[in-house]
Design a protein around this motif. Sequence first.
Motif, short mmCIF file in Angstrom:
data_model
loop_
_atom_site.label_atom_id
_atom_site.label_comp_id
_atom_site.label_asym_id
_atom_site.label_seq_id
_atom_site.Cartn_x
_atom_site.Cartn_y
_atom_site.Cartn_z
N ARG A 27 0.86 -1.20 0.00
CA ARG A 27 0.00 0.00 0.00
C ARG A 27 0.89 1.24 0.00
N GLU A 31 -2.52 5.38 1.56
CA GLU A 31 -3.53 4.33 1.75
C GLU A 31 -3.46 3.76 3.15
N TRP A 35 -6.68 3.98 5.83
CA TRP A 35 -7.33 2.67 5.73
C TRP A 35 -8.62 2.60 6.55
N GLU A 42 -13.86 1.16 -1.48
CA GLU A 42 -12.54 1.78 -1.56
C GLU A 42 -11.45 0.80 -1.14
N LYS A 43 -11.72 -0.01 -0.11
CA LYS A 43 -10.75 -1.02 0.30
C LYS A 43 -10.56 -2.06 -0.80
N VAL A 46 -8.20 -0.61 -3.21
CA VAL A 46 -6.82 -0.69 -2.71
C VAL A 46 -6.27 -2.09 -2.97
N ARG A 49 -5.24 -2.48 -6.50
CA ARG A 49 -3.99 -1.77 -6.77
C ARG A 49 -2.79 -2.48 -6.14
N CYS A 61 -2.02 5.95 -5.83
CA CYS A 61 -2.67 5.87 -4.52
C CYS A 61 -4.17 6.04 -4.65
N VAL A 62 -4.92 5.27 -3.87
CA VAL A 62 -6.37 5.47 -3.80
C VAL A 62 -6.62 6.73 -3.00
#
Length: 69
Positions: A27, A31, A35, A42-43, A46, A49, A61-62
């Motif tokens: 991460r 992130e 968290w 959204e998680k 992540v 990604r 980055c988210v």
Amino acid sequence: MTDRQLVSPCVSICALDEDDICVGCFRTGGEISIWGLLSDDEKREVFRRIDQRMNGEPAPCVVRKEKKP
């Protein structure tokens, strides 16, 4: 992805590389810091990604979307 997989991907190897990516969980520093504020969707993003980064692909980055009141 099940809800069980939405727990933090932290593996207690906390060190950011020169690209601000944790060498343990993949991460970004951003992130990691947000968290607990991320929605399940959204998680999941992540985690998508993280998979990209683990495969050597760039993944920004988210950024958390502001929720409107």
